[in-house]
Structures are given as structure tokens and as C-alpha cells.
Design a protein around this motif. Sequence first.
Motif, PDB file in Angstrom:
ATOM      1  N   UNK A 134       0.841  -1.196   0.000  1.00 15.79           N
ATOM      2  CA  UNK A 134       0.000   0.000   0.000  1.00 15.79           C
ATOM      3  C   UNK A 134       0.877   1.247   0.000  1.00 15.79           C
ATOM      4  N   UNK A 135       0.578   2.196  -0.884  1.00 13.61           N
ATOM      5  CA  UNK A 135       1.382   3.393  -0.979  1.00 13.61           C
ATOM      6  C   UNK A 135       0.648   4.642  -0.516  1.00 13.61           C
ATOM      7  N   UNK A 136      -0.656   4.681  -0.702  1.00 14.72           N
ATOM      8  CA  UNK A 136      -1.402   5.885  -0.374  1.00 14.72           C
ATOM      9  C   UNK A 136      -1.819   5.886   1.092  1.00 14.72           C
ATOM     10  N   UNK A 137      -1.937   7.092   1.654  1.00 15.41           N
ATOM     11  CA  UNK A 137      -2.443   7.207   3.016  1.00 15.41           C
ATOM     12  C   UNK A 137      -3.932   6.920   3.040  1.00 15.41           C
ATOM     13  N   UNK A 138      -4.378   6.300   4.108  1.00 12.46           N
ATOM     14  CA  UNK A 138      -5.810   6.042   4.232  1.00 12.46           C
ATOM     15  C   UNK A 138      -6.543   7.357   4.393  1.00 12.46           C
ATOM     16  N   UNK A 139      -7.629   7.508   3.659  1.00 20.99           N
ATOM     17  CA  UNK A 139      -8.327   8.784   3.696  1.00 20.99           C
ATOM     18  C   UNK A 139      -9.635   8.720   4.443  1.00 20.99           C
ATOM     19  N   UNK A 140     -10.025   7.556   4.961  1.00 22.83           N
ATOM     20  CA  UNK A 140     -11.338   7.496   5.588  1.00 22.83           C
ATOM     21  C   UNK A 140     -11.304   6.814   6.925  1.00 22.83           C
ATOM     22  N   UNK A 152     -11.263   3.314  -8.317  1.00 18.05           N
ATOM     23  CA  UNK A 152     -10.647   4.548  -7.825  1.00 18.05           C
ATOM     24  C   UNK A 152     -10.496   4.533  -6.309  1.00 18.05           C
ATOM     25  N   UNK A 153     -11.533   4.079  -5.641  1.00 14.40           N
ATOM     26  CA  UNK A 153     -11.504   4.040  -4.173  1.00 14.40           C
ATOM     27  C   UNK A 153     -10.424   3.077  -3.684  1.00 14.40           C
ATOM     28  N   UNK A 154     -10.350   1.904  -4.271  1.00  9.88           N
ATOM     29  CA  UNK A 154      -9.344   0.918  -3.862  1.00  9.88           C
ATOM     30  C   UNK A 154      -7.938   1.422  -4.116  1.00  9.88           C
ATOM     31  N   UNK A 155      -7.764   2.120  -5.220  1.00 10.37           N
ATOM     32  CA  UNK A 155      -6.430   2.589  -5.592  1.00 10.37           C
ATOM     33  C   UNK A 155      -5.876   3.583  -4.577  1.00 10.37           C
ATOM     34  N   UNK A 156      -6.749   4.377  -3.962  1.00  6.04           N
ATOM     35  CA  UNK A 156      -6.286   5.483  -3.130  1.00  6.04           C
ATOM     36  C   UNK A 156      -6.524   5.319  -1.634  1.00  6.04           C
ATOM     37  N   UNK A 157      -7.325   4.352  -1.219  1.00  3.99           N
ATOM     38  CA  UNK A 157      -7.773   4.388   0.173  1.00  3.99           C
ATOM     39  C   UNK A 157      -7.742   3.017   0.836  1.00  3.99           C
TER      40      UNK A 157
END
Length: 595
Positions: free
Chosen positions: A124-130, A166-171
Motif C-alpha cells: 500500500x502506498x497511499x495514506x488512508x483517507x477514511x 478509484x476508491x481501492x487505488x487510493x484508500x
Amino acid sequence: MMNMDLSAVIEEMETGDQDSALTALQSYNKQMNQCFTFNRDEQKDREEGKLQKHLGELVLGFLDRELQPSCLLACLETVRILSRDKNCLDPFTNQFAMSTLARYASIAVDSATTPAHSQSVDGQEEDAGGDEEETGLCSKVLKESSPPSENPDQEMIVEALKSICNILLHNETGQMVAADLQLIKGVAERLKQCHDPTWNYEVRFFDLRLTFLLTALRVDVRAQLAQELHGVSLLGNHLEATLGLCCSGTLETARAGFEGIPTEELPPLSRQQTELAMEILKILFNITFDINRRKVDEEEAAVYRHLGAILRHCLMSHADGEERTEEFHSHTVNLLGNLPLPCLDVLLMPKVQQGSIEYMGVNMDAVNTLLKFMEKRLDRGHKLKETLLPSLNLLTESARIHRETRKFLRSKVLPPLRDVKNRPEVGNTLRNKIVRLMTLIDTDVKDCAAEFLFVLCKESVSRFIKYTGYGNAAGLLAARGLLRGGKDPGIYSEDEDSETEEYREAKAQINPITGVVEEEQPNPMEGMTEEQKEYEAMKLVHMFDKLSRNHLIQPMQLGMDGTMTEMTTEDLHKLTNKPLLQSEDPPNLDSEDEN
């Protein structure tokens, strides 16, 4: 879109009127359709972010109502656009939002009562946003959506799939919720319908893209698809259907309608076929990357051999354009490297046909294609670790386990040695290119290159030195404790002598360190007395000792077991008492049979 315009859209949505909402959303979607970046100044970012989140909540509320198809589609398009911004995903990462999107994507399953978040994400590279959203177990049971038998609204399915991707890619939270909702089961059900003409290209593609993201980001989903859902067999069948193959009982594949025609003479695959096939190959790579580290039973081996036969067809096929073909072959090679080694014999199974490359009665078309692919990546010289190693490793392991493959590769890479005047690393032959890799700074690349040539030499130290020079070979030999010569244990056949006349005539003058005949150099100690020689040797020892004590170098010595060990100050002092030690004879280059 300016803040007041976004606010205007929200005002229309808050009225609850379907027609007003539809007009506002269609205008917003048209203006933002090509917006993929969200770099704004900090103040505007906070303000617009709040508005985007609020709009997302309102759109989700509309999706939970009975609406006209045009309004539902506009809502889903808006979710797709909003979900591109990784900082505004909070409304979409909770159980309700994800299950709503899954329902519109027709991949919702009966229930979502799995243990919550038992596995961490992988890579995982992106920070969790939720993180603020509550992601407990889904409170309501969702009915499994079976595909409509007539004219399903696939446009809405595609929009919902894109939003989930999109959601899976970023969060990270979205990834965990998707795992809890068992979305992989829903999408796997549709993947089984690979022969059903109901589903268009976009549905198929985004089903596969969603599967790829789930398996790339979630360890638990990866294992679930591989084991519980029999992912290798499922996706192998999907790949076979995508390429339009029919497979005989002898594991020879042919494209339907083109039976009997050599694969290289078939028309190129369409762009859509290639795109779907590459997505399948990437998913299969995710769920098989650790297979060759464990033993597989007979049933599993049959599945992997069937997959290997399909991959051979991929390797021999062409896409629309050279660049697309190379990308297709790259994914194929990556996956071939994951297969259990005994299953790689399917690469040699097709019968020899007119125009085939035959060696020892075996069809070498696939091996030759792999060799050409590897050389092309080698010549390019760009990111060798990522681009070269998969094909080089695959060739190495194939040569180690299959005698015919090893002998064919040796005939291409290490033909009988005739050039004894140029160093092994000098020149444009494939041997020269690979030997040059053996002195790179990147240890992974140089070790892999050395291992490939060592296997082609049947792991014979003397033969390895003959073709590479002792200096180039020293790294691998030191790592294996073979600097004193010998041979690694291995199951290799005895082969005939293939020493050329040029090599036989020159071998007495060959410098084993460089691997070539060198001009005779003057002896620097000529004319010195024994005392002068001893004085120079002592000087050299003291220089090494000084450098060692200042931690500038670490002197090493060759142990009796053939490995390098550190020289201590005491070892250096011993040399001052016995400065003139007879050097050992170099390894005998003629102690092994050729080939």
C-alpha cells in the motif's frame, strides 16, 4: 469548477427534485470529465474538499432512491469523478457506500459477515483517507445480483466498477471494506461467464482491473481467490476464452478456426484481446508469485501445465504493434517465472513443424523467442533489474531442469570458443554482453547473469572460467566457495568435447584471469636479487597493514574451503616472516569435458 458552481450543484441536489439534480449533475460531469488532477492551494483545497464530500453524500442518497436510469447514471458518473480525488473519499469508504456501488456493479453477494480487517494490505502506498468512517460489519444483507438475461444496463455497471477501482487505488479503508463485503466473490461469479456474449468489453475489462487491485493490495483476498475460488483455473479459462483458444489433450493450443497454422503466422491479436489478456496475466501473477517456492500436488500441476500451454501461445503470439507485443510478452514472461519448474516442459511439447526451430528433435520456438526477448531487453539497457531479470531467471531455471534447453541455449550463448584474443567482456556477441553484466554495481543483475552462464557451463568452475575469465567469475565463485576450483553438485549429462582448434592451439598462452592470450609483459622483478625481492614484498605487506589498521581496506585471504575470509593483523604479521609464498596453480581449464 469554481466553488460557487459546485455550491449551485449542491443546492439543486438538496431540493431532492430528480430533474433539477439530473441537469446539475450532467453539467458538472461534462465540465469535470477530463479532470484527473486536484492540485489546489491550501485554502481552496479545504473549502472545495468540504463541498465535494457533501456532494458525494448527496449523490449516495440519491442512489438509494428509485430514480430514472438517466439520473442514476449521472449520479454514478459523479461518484466516478469525485472518487479520483484521494483526499475527498470519506463519503465513499463506508459499508453503505461501498455496498451501494457493489449493487450497481452487480457484484454484491448474499452477506458480508467475514471477520473485519484480519489481514494487512500488501504494497500500500497511499495514506488512508477514511479512518473516521465506521467500517464494522454490514448491517443489511444484500441480494446476489444475477446478470439480466436481456439487455442489462452495462453503462451503469461500468461506472460503478470504475468508482470502486478509484476508491481501492487510493484508500486503505476502502480496501478493507471491499474485502469485508466479499466483492471478490461477486466479480469471480461474473468472470466465470467468460463465454457469455452478454457482457461487453468494458465490463470485462473493469471486472479484471478490480480483481487486479484487490489481489495486489490485499493479502487475504489474494489467498481467497487462489484457493477458495480456484483462481488459477478460473483465470486460465478466462485467458483461453479471451484468446479464442482450443486446447487438445496433448497440451498443444491452437486458435479456433486456425488449427494447424503455426502460431507465429496467425493474425495479430486485437487491441481489446490484448488488453484483457494482460489484465488476466497480472492477476495470475499476483496469486501465483509464491507457487514455485512450494511443492504442488498432481492436480495442481495439471492446472499449471494447462496454464503453461496457454502462456506458450501468448509468447508466440503478436499484438497490434511492436510496443504492445513487447508489453504482452513481458507480462507472459513474468508469469512463466512463477510456474513450478517441472511444469515448464510444456514449452517444449509442440511437435516440430515446417519452419520450427528444432534441436535434438525438440521444438525450440518458445525458448528461442525467450532468448530473443531477453537479448532485446539487454540491448536496451534500461532498468535492467526490472526488465531483464524475469526473462534471464526463467532461461536459467529452464536450462537447469531441461537438458535440451540447456544445450540449445549453450549453442547460442556459449558456442565453441574461437576468439582467444579479445577479452570475454569485449565484443557484441551475446556471451560478451552477458559477461559485461557480471561486473555491474547492481548485485542482483550481476549475480543473475553469472548464474545463467554458470548453469550453461553445467556448474563446472573450469569451464566457467574458460568462457568468462577468472576475474569476471570470481564473484560467483567466492559466493559459492569455489575459488579453489571444483564443480557444484548438479544433475547434468555428460557431453562430447567441442574444443576448437583455435582454442587448443592457444590455451597454453591464455591468461586465466582475463581469459585471453596476452602479449608477454616484462618481468618487473627481473634483475633483482632475492634480498631486493623480499624487501619489496615486505614493503607491500606493511602498506596493506597500514591501510587495514586505518580501516581503508579489508585484506582477504582464500581459505582451505574455497571461501574468502578476512585477514587479521596477525595474519599480515605472519606474512612478514614468510613473505615469499608460492602461489597456487590456476585451475586446470582442461579438466572438464566440453558442452
